[in-house]
Scaffold this motif. Structure first.
Motif, mmCIF file in Angstrom:
data_model
loop_
_atom_site.group_PDB
_atom_site.id
_atom_site.type_symbol
_atom_site.label_atom_id
_atom_site.label_comp_id
_atom_site.label_asym_id
_atom_site.label_seq_id
_atom_site.Cartn_x
_atom_site.Cartn_y
_atom_site.Cartn_z
ATOM 1 N N GLU A 43 7.865 -4.017 -4.109
ATOM 2 C CA GLU A 43 5.643 -3.734 -3.455
ATOM 3 C C GLU A 43 6.116 -2.769 -2.832
ATOM 4 O O GLU A 43 7.103 -2.048 -1.958
ATOM 5 C CB GLU A 43 5.335 -4.728 -3.099
ATOM 6 N N GLY A 45 3.642 -1.001 -1.126
ATOM 7 C CA GLY A 45 2.641 -0.360 0.261
ATOM 8 C C GLY A 45 1.052 0.586 0.719
ATOM 9 O O GLY A 45 0.732 0.862 1.558
ATOM 10 N N ALA A 47 -1.625 0.768 -0.905
ATOM 11 C CA ALA A 47 -2.751 0.515 -0.829
ATOM 12 C C ALA A 47 -2.890 0.020 0.752
ATOM 13 O O ALA A 47 -4.305 0.443 1.051
ATOM 14 C CB ALA A 47 -2.997 -0.205 -1.861
ATOM 15 N N LYS A 48 -2.422 -0.937 1.058
ATOM 16 C CA LYS A 48 -2.376 -1.327 2.544
ATOM 17 C C LYS A 48 -2.603 -0.351 3.506
ATOM 18 O O LYS A 48 -3.431 -0.500 4.025
ATOM 19 C CB LYS A 48 -1.224 -2.782 2.615
ATOM 20 N N HIS A 49 -2.062 1.035 3.368
ATOM 21 C CA HIS A 49 -2.166 2.297 4.104
ATOM 22 C C HIS A 49 -2.815 2.407 3.876
ATOM 23 O O HIS A 49 -3.781 3.399 5.197
ATOM 24 C CB HIS A 49 -0.794 3.235 3.926
ATOM 25 N N LYS A 51 -6.142 1.711 3.067
ATOM 26 C CA LYS A 51 -6.774 0.746 3.797
ATOM 27 C C LYS A 51 -6.814 0.699 4.438
ATOM 28 O O LYS A 51 -8.284 -0.539 5.779
ATOM 29 C CB LYS A 51 -7.024 -0.193 2.431
ATOM 30 N N PHE A 53 -4.783 -1.385 6.664
ATOM 31 C CA PHE A 53 -3.905 -3.046 6.655
ATOM 32 C C PHE A 53 -2.053 -2.552 7.217
ATOM 33 O O PHE A 53 -1.585 -2.931 6.896
ATOM 34 C CB PHE A 53 -3.849 -3.886 5.231
ATOM 35 N N SER A 55 -0.366 -3.393 9.778
ATOM 36 C CA SER A 55 0.388 -4.500 10.126
ATOM 37 C C SER A 55 1.133 -5.075 8.334
ATOM 38 O O SER A 55 2.057 -5.094 8.474
ATOM 39 C CB SER A 55 -0.182 -5.834 11.153
ATOM 40 N N GLU A 56 0.173 -5.573 8.016
ATOM 41 C CA GLU A 56 0.136 -5.382 6.354
ATOM 42 C C GLU A 56 1.429 -4.050 5.808
ATOM 43 O O GLU A 56 2.594 -4.748 4.577
ATOM 44 C CB GLU A 56 -0.545 -6.107 5.464
ATOM 45 N N PHE A 57 0.702 -3.364 6.486
ATOM 46 C CA PHE A 57 1.903 -1.824 5.619
ATOM 47 C C PHE A 57 3.281 -2.467 6.519
ATOM 48 O O PHE A 57 4.727 -2.357 5.242
ATOM 49 C CB PHE A 57 1.461 -0.949 4.959
ATOM 50 N N THR A 60 5.327 -5.314 4.278
ATOM 51 C CA THR A 60 5.549 -4.727 3.224
ATOM 52 C C THR A 60 7.006 -3.388 2.923
ATOM 53 O O THR A 60 8.171 -3.728 2.352
ATOM 54 C CB THR A 60 4.688 -4.562 1.929
#
Length: 243
Positions: A43, A45, A47-49, A51, A53, A55-57, A60
């Motif tokens: 993965e 990351g 899409a997380k970045h 949008k 997100f 901490s989730e990015f 990952t």
């Protein structure tokens, strides 16, 4: 062997939605005499970045970065097919993880082929590789790719010149997808308006003239398919089919 080897770092847009494009890359490079290795899916990351997100990015990115640093020890170049994902490794990873913690560079496809140009030229000659037919082709680049890699047009032209094929590079802006923006229903109308500014006036005209539009970005290909009801090819998909 390392000098003629490459590692594909998978990206979600091609591996999950256009697996045939990944296969085309493996097939094309193999025909040229390159030993191709495909990493297990990691993965990225992106899409997380996009949008927000973060901490989730970061979670990952840390995990993926650790794995890529380990594979980098083999000394084999990395490539990622989707420009936006390749650029995440180059821009966001060093920014958020620290430049000293990212020991590798992930090439975009045209960057690797341009870098390996002399080797590939020799292999094409030795293997007596030629195109079955010549086509009129026009390149539509991903806007992030064009911004971050100023030599993108020069590199793609150089690659097509290996096969004595002239590549016309179209001067266009964003296709309207703009990351995930154009994939979201509330932005459908504005996404279409952006597409019409440049792409919408060129893609149908080229098709009518018998010129094949080639598109490097997965989102751009999906946008053309959605609006024009035709699926444009990735440049290496076309070359692979003709080789």
């Amino acid at each position: 062997q390392k000098a003629s080897s490459v590692i594909i770092v998978q990206d979600p847009l091609t591996s999950l939605y256009e697996a045939e494009v990944v296969i085309d890359h493996v097939d094309f490079l193999s025909k040229l005499g390159v030993d191709v290795y495909v990493l297990p899916y990691l993965e990225n990351g992106k899409a997380k970045h996009v949008k927000g997100f973060l901490s989730e990015f970061l979670s990952t990115a840390h995990a993926t970065n650790k794995t890529l640093n380990r594979y980098m020890e083999y000394g084999v170049p990395f490539i990622t097919i989707e420009p936006a994902v390749a650029l995440t490794y180059r821009e966001e990873y060093p920014k958020y993880l620290g430049r000293g913690n990212v020991s590798y560079r992930v090439f975009m496809v045209q960057e690797y082929l341009s870098w390996a140009y002399q080797m590939l030229k020799q292999k094409i000659k030795a293997r007596k590789l030629v195109l079955q037919s010549k086509k009129q082709v026009a390149l539509f680049g991903h806007c992030g790719e064009k911004t971050a890699a100023a030599a993108y047009a020069k590199d793609w032209k150089k690659i097509f010149s290996l096969f004595d094929l002239e590549l016309r590079v179209e001067n266009v802006g964003c296709c309207g997808m703009a990351g995930v923006y154009g994939h979201e229903k509330e932005h459908e109308k504005s996404s279409l308006s952006i597409y019409k500014l440049h792409w919408g006036s060129k893609v149908p005209t080229l098709e009518a003239e018998g010129i094949i539009p080639l598109v490097t970005g997965a989102s751009c290909r999906s946008q053309v398919k959605r609006i024009e009801k035709l699926k444009p090819q990735h440049p290496l998909t076309l070359l692979n089919s003709l080789l």
